[in-house]
Design an enzyme around this catalytic site. Structure first.
Site, short mmCIF file in Angstrom:
data_model
loop_
_atom_site.label_atom_id
_atom_site.label_comp_id
_atom_site.label_asym_id
_atom_site.label_seq_id
_atom_site.Cartn_x
_atom_site.Cartn_y
_atom_site.Cartn_z
N THR A 1 -2.50 69.97 25.03
CA THR A 1 -2.53 71.40 25.42
C THR A 1 -2.82 72.32 24.25
OG1 THR A 1 -1.02 71.04 27.24
CG2 THR A 1 -1.09 73.26 26.38
N ASP B 1 -6.25 64.16 26.55
CA ASP B 1 -4.97 64.53 27.15
C ASP B 1 -4.06 63.33 26.85
OD1 ASP B 1 -4.00 66.29 29.98
OD2 ASP B 1 -2.85 64.57 29.24
N SER B 2 -2.86 63.60 26.40
CA SER B 2 -2.05 62.47 25.94
C SER B 2 -1.60 61.55 27.08
CB SER B 2 -0.85 62.94 25.12
OG SER B 2 0.18 63.41 25.95
N THR C 1 1.94 66.78 24.57
CA THR C 1 3.39 66.58 24.62
C THR C 1 3.81 65.46 25.57
OG1 THR C 1 3.63 68.25 26.36
CG2 THR C 1 3.88 68.99 24.07
N ASP C 2 2.97 65.18 26.58
CA ASP C 2 3.41 64.27 27.64
C ASP C 2 3.83 62.89 27.12
OD1 ASP C 2 3.01 66.23 29.48
OD2 ASP C 2 1.08 65.49 30.20
N THR D 1 12.66 62.44 23.16
CA THR D 1 12.29 62.35 24.58
C THR D 1 11.79 63.73 24.99
OG1 THR D 1 14.00 60.73 25.03
CG2 THR D 1 13.29 62.03 26.90
N1 ASP Z 1 -1.12 67.01 29.46
C1 ASP Z 1 -0.96 67.51 28.13
C2 ASP Z 1 -0.94 66.33 27.16
O1 ASP Z 1 0.04 65.68 27.03
C3 ASP Z 1 0.29 68.28 28.01
C4 ASP Z 1 0.60 68.82 26.65
O2 ASP Z 1 -0.09 68.68 25.68
O3 ASP Z 1 1.62 69.50 26.56
O4 ASP Z 1 -1.93 66.07 26.54
#
Ligand code: ASP
Length: 348
Positions: free
Chosen positions: A18, A62-63, A94-95, A171
């Site tokens: 993100t 995207d993670s 973040t995922d 987590t």
């Molecule tokens: N879907 C995004 C990811 O993990 C969410 C994020 O970055 O917060 O790449």
């Protein structure tokens, strides 16, 4: 006492997430954009009095798409640049950040420099973004040195919303709040307000410096099995009897308890006898598995299930991937799972 030496040089590695996404004007969905575009939104980067170089994945991701191949790419980048830089900051979605942080902690053996993973909940181009603070503070932490000139932080960490945490203890707990990560079973390594306060008793420092050794092979013959009231034998069997399966993280209740069903114990002991390493991790966010506490936990122990103590699911899974990836025998993996390799569990 924290100092930033002028020989400090940080490599910023952009994988995606993100933090570097922008809204598609047609669909409204968030899509990745390049690191150059990202930098334009953070002119403050030029204000640091140390060198920052950057590199990025060819295809920012995207993670949710993260896997062992991408972890290997990250490890290769860090290894190839290890002597050139005093620290590394990894921009990551973040995922799955807690999985990547855990994996890297095992794959980068003997690390004596900071590898700080960070990201954001709102893209960096958005006015209220949390990405700027996360990025700038991560860089400051990665550049911080102790009075003896050694890096202040020498391990894989996650920095998010004012907290520096040991990576393999984290987590993701919130899909919306800026305060999205926690290290429930280990103290934060630093808290950030007006000052960055390092918790020197919690940060890992090597007694004797060893050269970095990287491990790039991860076994993906692993699974997570989460118990729920009413779970059926068919569900458990279909996971435990997957062909080629080597390791399972069994997510249990409370202090490591499971329903007292004969078929469950039979399935677990059968799988365990076949050489599947099964690790008991609690579904609770904090606290420790203790299979001697209740009959419902003790039966798992008798079935050959190992205690994961206070390890996170993310760390248990990536530790299994790492250990089997090194070609260790089942007995060796069982032994390693019961003690800490890089501070991922609190007891030996
Ligand atoms: N879907 C995004 C990811 O993990 C969410 C994020 O970055 O917060 O790449």
């Amino acid at each position: 006492m924290e100092t930033i030496t002028n020989t400090t040089s940080i490599l910023l590695i952009y994988t995606g997430g993100t933090i570097g996404m922008i809204e598609n004007p047609v669909t409204g969905a968030l899509e990745n954009f390049s690191f150059e575009q990202l930098k334009k939104h953070v002119p403050e980067l030029q204000k640091f009095d140390f060198n920052i170089d950057s590199c990025q994945f060819d295809q920012p991701m995207d993670s949710s798409d993260m896997d062992a191949v991408a972890w290997r790419m990250l490890v290769d980048i860090i290894q190839n640049n290890y002597d050139k830089y005093t620290g590394f900051v990894v921009l990551h979605g973040t995922d799955t950040m807690a999985f990547t942080a855990s994996a890297l902690s095992f794959m980068l053996h003997g690390l004596s420099k900071p590898v700080i993973l960070t990201g954001s909940q709102l893209p960096i181009g958005v006015i209220r973004t949390d990405g700027k603070e996360n990025l700038l503070t991560s860089l400051e932490i990665a550049a911080a040195h102790r009075a003896d000139g050694k890096p202040m932080v020498q391990e894989v960490c996650v920095y998010f919303e004012n907290k520096l945490m040991r990576g393999n203890r984290t987590t993701k707990l919130n899909a919306e709040d800026f305060n999205a990560f926690r290290s429930y079973n280990y103290p934060d390594l630093a808290t950030v307000g007006i000052h960055i306060r390092y918790n020197l008793n919690a940060i890992h420092y090597q007694e004797k410096e060893v050269p970095l050794k990287v491990y790039t092979t991860m076994s993906t013959n692993v699974a997570i099995l989460k118990l729920f009231p009413g779970i059926q034998e068919m569900v458990v069997r279909s996971v435990l009897f997957i062909k080629g399966l080597k390791g399972v993280v069994l997510e249990t209740y409370g202090s490591g308890n499971a329903p007292r069903k004969g078929w469950l114990v039979d399935c677990l002991s059968e799988a365990s006898k076949r050489g599947v390493v099964i690790v008991n991790v609690t579904q609770c966010k904090s606290g420790m598995v203790d299979m001697d506490r209740y009959e419902t936990g003790y039966q798992l122990k008798s079935a050959g299930v190992l205690s994961g103590y206070d390890i996170t699911t993310e760390a248990a899974l990536t530790k299994l991937m790492f250990l089997f990836g090194q070609g260790l025998s089942v007995d060796e993996v069982r032994l390693e799972m019961m003690h800490s390799i890089v501070g991922e569990i609190s007891m030996d």
